[in-house]
Write a protein that holds these residues in place. Structure first.
Motif, PDB file in Angstrom:
ATOM      1  N   LYS A 133       0.849  -1.194   0.000  1.00  0.00           N
ATOM      2  CA  LYS A 133       0.000   0.000   0.000  1.00  0.00           C
ATOM      3  C   LYS A 133       0.885   1.245   0.000  1.00  0.00           C
ATOM      4  CE  LYS A 133      -4.040  -1.877   2.218  1.00  0.00           C
ATOM      5  NZ  LYS A 133      -3.915  -3.193   2.745  1.00  0.00           N
ATOM      6  N   LYS A 134       0.527   2.194  -0.828  1.00  0.00           N
ATOM      7  CA  LYS A 134       1.289   3.442  -0.873  1.00  0.00           C
ATOM      8  C   LYS A 134       0.881   4.330   0.285  1.00  0.00           C
ATOM      9  CE  LYS A 134       2.084   3.404  -5.742  1.00  0.00           C
ATOM     10  NZ  LYS A 134       3.203   3.972  -6.402  1.00  0.00           N
ATOM     11  N   LEU A 135       1.858   4.926   0.905  1.00  0.00           N
ATOM     12  CA  LEU A 135       1.601   5.850   2.010  1.00  0.00           C
ATOM     13  C   LEU A 135       1.358   7.236   1.458  1.00  0.00           C
ATOM     14  CD1 LEU A 135       4.440   4.732   4.434  1.00  0.00           C
ATOM     15  CD2 LEU A 135       2.031   4.140   4.560  1.00  0.00           C
TER      16      LEU A 135
END
Length: 140
Positions: free
Chosen positions: A134-136
């Motif tokens: 998941k991209k922050l």
């Protein structure tokens, strides 16, 4: 050449659902993945649908299964039920001297289900889970 592992279908991590291999011949699929350290020529993968195996497995994860592996108690398995070719993905425990298999979800919102061993036509152990990171959100 590296042989790809077929991604055969979506796998219910919820209540068992009718399974289809999309009518492909053995080892033929819409999608293939490669996976380190999996040498089982019968290995296959499926995408998780549902939340009964959260937090360890999430919707969209691809789980790789190996028919060559044993399935000791506590294994996370792809389970094919004889009746209607239902499949599900659960942690398995053997009860009543192995005559009953408890299908245990990891998410406590779902109750366990007990099935007679004779009603299970397939039990395959999970060996890998693959998911996107998941991209922050980057705050500036």
């Amino acid at each position: 050449k590296v042989k790809g592992i077929p991604v055969i279908n979506k796998l219910a991590a919820g209540y068992p659902v009718e399974f289809t291999d999309l009518d492909y011949p053995a080892s033929i699929a819409d999608d293939y993945i490669t996976c380190p350290d999996v040498s089982d020529p019968q290995a296959f993968a499926a995408r998780v649908v549902g939340d009964s195996m959260e937090p360890e497995y999430c919707e969209g994860d691809i789980v790789v299964f190996s028919p060559q592996l044993d399935t000791p108690p506590g294994s996370d398995c792809f389970i094919r039920l004889e009746r209607d070719n239902e499949t599900t993905f659960k942690r398995v425990y053997f009860e009543d001297d192995g005559r009953v298999i408890r299908l245990q979800p990891l998410n406590n919102k779902y109750p366990p289900r007990r099935v007679d061993r004779e009603d299970v036509s397939g039990l395959w152990a999970a060996v890998y889970v693959m998911r996107k990171v998941k991209k922050l959100k980057v705050e500036s």
